[in-house]
Design an enzyme around this catalytic site. Structure first.
Site, PDB file in Angstrom:
ATOM      1  N   ASP A  99       0.790  -1.246  -0.082  1.00  0.00           N
ATOM      2  CA  ASP A  99      -0.031   0.098  -0.082  1.00  0.00           C
ATOM      3  C   ASP A  99       0.850   1.229   0.204  1.00  0.00           C
ATOM      4  O   ASP A  99       1.853   1.124   0.287  1.00  0.00           O
ATOM      5  CB  ASP A  99      -0.790   0.029   1.165  1.00  0.00           C
ATOM      6  CG  ASP A  99      -2.065  -1.005   1.181  1.00  0.00           C
ATOM      7  OD1 ASP A  99      -2.137  -1.928   0.156  1.00  0.00           O
ATOM      8  OD2 ASP A  99      -2.810  -0.838   2.019  1.00  0.00           O
ATOM      9  N   HIS A 121       3.893  -2.248   3.079  1.00  0.00           N
ATOM     10  CA  HIS A 121       3.811  -1.067   2.500  1.00  0.00           C
ATOM     11  C   HIS A 121       5.317  -0.802   1.933  1.00  0.00           C
ATOM     12  O   HIS A 121       6.166  -1.288   2.191  1.00  0.00           O
ATOM     13  CB  HIS A 121       3.697   0.088   3.588  1.00  0.00           C
ATOM     14  CG  HIS A 121       2.575   0.060   4.242  1.00  0.00           C
ATOM     15  ND1 HIS A 121       2.267  -0.769   5.140  1.00  0.00           N
ATOM     16  CD2 HIS A 121       1.473   0.868   4.165  1.00  0.00           C
ATOM     17  CE1 HIS A 121       1.069  -0.784   5.811  1.00  0.00           C
ATOM     18  NE2 HIS A 121       0.477   0.426   4.989  1.00  0.00           N
TER      19      HIS A 121
END
Length: 224
Positions: free
Chosen positions: A38, A182
């Site tokens: 993300d 991430h």
């Protein structure tokens, strides 16, 4: 499409487009796992893409629109190398406290940023922080988007330690799992070569989220 030039370049080098490399994997018959990242594209995304390419692994990237606008070439590269792209909104604010029009505008702006950069109309999105409700799902349905959350999160943004992140990913791994990370966390990217090797040793096929679900993600439905 903007991505066309990348596909032509791939073919000119003697290789098939990366997106076709896992087309025959049937996750109902083999052990699959989806690694998802993300908040990018970020400063570590290019390094991660290089690792994934070297290790022949596919992943799913939920891109934040404002960063797509800053790094459109990375967004194009991500798609060209066979990874799946989803919408992580434009501004990355929590959706549930917002008015319906604000939710629609921010998800739609994320769609437009991805479209501008890659030519792709995203078919899935991930709500920032995982904050969602029936209103968010209605907007997703309106925009022909499936909602994708996760079966386990590494909390890598908090750990910020290569060894701890690697251990967390391996502890979360399970068949048909969707793991949240991430690509904006450098230590996560640093951990990936070892993580990928170990997951493959354990028999996992590292696939995109659409591959995990046989390409049958439905708008307005939340997965997994």
């Amino acid at each position: 499409m903007l991505i066309h030039g990348f596909l032509v370049a791939s073919l000119a080098l003697g290789g098939a487009p990366a997106a076709t490399t896992q087309a025959k994997i049937d996750c109902t018959k083999v052990k699959c796992l989806a690694l998802t990242f993300d908040d990018g594209p970020g400063t570590s995304t290019a390094k991660l893409l290089k690792i994934l390419k070297k290790d022949r692994a596919k992943a799913t990237f939920f891109l934040t629109g404002k960063y797509v606008d800053q790094r459109p070439r990375l967004a194009r590269r991500t798609l060209a190398e066979g990874h799946a792209i989803g919408n992580h909104t434009y501004s990355h604010f929590s959706l549930t406290p917002r008015l319906d029009d604000e939710i629609l505008d921010d998800i739609q702006a994320g769609q437009q940023a991805i479209k501008r950069a890659t030519g792709l109309t995203a078919t899935m999105f991930r709500p920032p922080f995982g904050h969602t409700d029936e209103r968010v799902l209605r907007v997703a349905d309106q925009l022909d988007l499936a909602e994708v959350k996760w079966t386990g999160t590494t909390l890598d943004w908090s750990l910020k330690d290569k060894k701890k992140i690697a251990a967390k990913v391996l502890s979360l791994a399970k068949r048909d799992g969707v793991i949240l990370m991430h690509d904006t966390v450098p230590q996560t990217v640093q951990a990936m070569p070892g993580v990928i090797r170990e997951l493959k040793k354990q028999g996992y096929h590292l696939v995109t989220v659409p591959q995990l679900y046989g390409g049958k993600l439905k708008p307005g439905v939340s997965y997994p």
